[in-house]
Design a protein around this motif. Structure first.
Motif, PDB file in Angstrom:
ATOM      1  N   LYS A 123       0.832  -1.210   0.000  1.00 61.72           N
ATOM      2  CA  LYS A 123       0.000   0.000   0.000  1.00 61.72           C
ATOM      3  C   LYS A 123       0.866   1.259   0.000  1.00 61.72           C
ATOM      4  O   LYS A 123       0.549   2.237  -0.697  1.00 61.72           O
ATOM      5  N   ASP A 182       0.973   4.198  -2.874  1.00 65.69           N
ATOM      6  CA  ASP A 182       0.802   5.606  -2.503  1.00 65.69           C
ATOM      7  C   ASP A 182       1.938   6.447  -3.089  1.00 65.69           C
ATOM      8  O   ASP A 182       1.713   7.569  -3.569  1.00 65.69           O
ATOM      9  N   LYS A 201      -4.089  -1.507  -5.170  1.00 66.01           N
ATOM     10  CA  LYS A 201      -4.329  -1.772  -3.757  1.00 66.01           C
ATOM     11  C   LYS A 201      -5.408  -2.841  -3.584  1.00 66.01           C
ATOM     12  O   LYS A 201      -5.343  -3.660  -2.650  1.00 66.01           O
ATOM     13  N   GLN A 219      -5.171  -6.237  -1.636  1.00 64.72           N
ATOM     14  CA  GLN A 219      -6.175  -6.619  -0.648  1.00 64.72           C
ATOM     15  C   GLN A 219      -6.740  -8.005  -0.951  1.00 64.72           C
ATOM     16  O   GLN A 219      -7.019  -8.784  -0.041  1.00 64.72           O
TER      17      GLN A 219
END
Length: 484
Positions: A184, A188, A469, A473
């Motif tokens: 993550k 970002d 992401k 996940q």
């Protein structure tokens, strides 16, 4: 006429003042073309090899194996020896020397015993008195009731072995969590970098347009007001660029939290490093894998494995508590002889024979069994609670997998729409530029179209980040690091 000349002079002076900081910004925002790409695979290698939490998770298995070693200690052979002697008034009251080697056996919870006793003296108990050579013995201690099928030491060892598997699952869970956070942070950083490059390109374009219009204005081909508007547009984009540059550096620093070298020292991603480009596969790729992923999670998810091993541990404890409901009936038997070596002569009736033995029987049984029945009932309650936990956890895992997959599908649709929107907006920008060349449009419209295009590309990068992401996940929900 004087008013027009004065106005033109003021505008030219304004343009000259604007030019100085513009040049500085343009030089400061030049990107080195030899920047190294820091890929997700690079991040994986560093995190899984050097991250302190990953190393700490590896200690869980090591700690569990030490518990197994400790449990095996209950099966270690034990050598005992005791010597007591009393002489008073030239009288030897007793001279007692007792030796025993006990070897715990796995089978039937028995103990193999080899002993040598020498109890002599005038006041030695006749029951234990031996001859001067002493007595040697070979025997067994066998629990025929409680402890025959499972006893405390075998129960402890079996549970310790189960906890090794539990620790392995817990290790995987901890590593997956660390990797998920790292992924993550990587995306970002990717999003912040994409924002930076898009706004930087927009600022470079505005700067080149400003220089062009400035020269056209000085030659009298363009009105000075266009150059001022071009300068303002560049200044706005430069301010935006400075802001996003800070955000990009902060995102890179946050990702660097996951980076450590072999010497357990924190390291940072070099400033000239850039994230990888990405072209994520379509949701059809994951749809084909969805059933496989769900099936994998139902059998190999670390959280479910932890609960499964907890269930095995409880089952072992339940079996042990059932065994504790039996009466204690321990039988010990030893063959004894006065022979202390194989070469000396010993009368036949003192040799190692079936009619030379020691035999003992111990029996006890609590009439109400309240303690053991209570402990057994407690284990049953904990097993029922664990079953409920397994059911709920399994459902939550399936839900999280489907939720991540639905996010992938939604992001894919949004990406397709956004990509088409970006292409259409690019057509509008190109058309507006063509009209401007023909004198049928204004610089304000061009800047508005370009700003809108930049915003749409930033939105595209945001969607790509969200998509990646969601992929992370998905695999985290499955309980696996997954595709990189």
């Amino acid at each position: 006429m004087k008013y027009l000349l004065k106005t033109k002079s003021v505008l030219v002076l304004l343009l000259a003042l604007v030019t100085s900081p513009v040049t500085c910004f343009a030089q400061a925002d030049t990107v080195v073309g030899t920047a190294r790409v820091f890929t997700l695979h690079d991040l994986e290698q560093i995190v899984l090899a050097n991250h302190p939490i990953v190393k700490q998770a590896g200690l869980l298995s090591e700690e569990a194996r030490t518990k197994v070693q400790q449990a095996w200690g209950d099966f270690d052979p034990a050598l005992k020896s005791g010597f007591n002697r009393k002489i008073f008034g030239n009288t030897e009251y007793y001279n007692n020397w007792s030796n025993e080697l006990k070897v715990p056996l796995w089978l039937a919870g028995a103990d193999l015993k080899i002993g040598y006793d020498r109890f002599v003296g005038e006041n030695t108990n006749p029951e234990t008195r031996t001859g001067i050579p002493g007595l040697a013995g070979l025997g067994l201690n066998v629990p025929l009731g409680q402890g025959l099928l499972i006893d405390a030491r075998r129960n402890t060892l079996r549970q310790a072995r189960v906890m090794v598997s539990y620790a392995e699952a817990e290790k995987i869970k901890e590593i997956n969590a660390v990797w998920y956070d790292a992924v993550k942070s990587y995306w970002d950083w990717f999003y912040a970098y994409r924002q930076y490059t898009l706004i930087r390109d927009g600022a470079d374009l505005a700067y080149r347009r400003f220089l062009f219009l400035k020269n056209q204005t000085l030659m009298g081909d363009k009105p000075a007001i266009d150059s001022v508007e071009a300068a303002i547009t560049y200044q706005e984009r430069s301010l935006q660029l400075e802001k996003i540059k800070v955000e990009m550096n902060n995102a890179r620093l946050l990702m660097s939290n996951h980076l450590w070298n072999e010497r357990e020292e924190p390291v940072e991603v070099p400033e000239k490093s850039v994230p990888q480009e990405t072209e994520p596969p379509g949701s059809e790729f994951y749809r084909n894998q969805l059933e496989t992923l769900i099936s994998y999670a139902s059998t190999a998810h670390p959280q479910l494995l932890m609960l499964k091993n907890k269930g095995l541990q409880l089952q072992l404890e339940r079996n042990y508590r059932r065994e504790m409901l039996k009466p204690k009936l321990n039988v010990s038997a030893s063959l004894i002889t006065s022979r202390t070596d194989f070469g000396s002569y010993v009368p036949e009736y003192y040799d190692l024979r079936w009619n030379n033995y020691k035999l003992g029987v111990d029996f006890s049984f609590p009439l109400f069994l309240r303690e053991q029945r209570g402990k057994l009932q407690e284990i049953k309650v904990r097993q029922q609670a664990l079953r409920y936990d397994v059911q709920q956890t399994g459902r939550e895992i399936n839900t999280s997998i489907l939720n991540a997959f639905n996010n992938l599908v939604a992001y894919e649709s949004q990406l397709a729409i956004q990509n088409q929107s970006v292409q259409n907006q690019q057509i509008l920008v190109d058309g507006e530029l063509a009209k401007f060349e023909l004198g049928e449009s204004t610089l304000f419209l061009i800047n508005s179209r370009e700003t809108k295009l930049i915003d749409m590309k930033v939105k595209m990068a945001e969607l790509v980040t969200g998509y990646q992401k969601a992929v992370a996940q998905l695999y985290y929900s499955v309980g696996n690091i997954g595709e990189r």
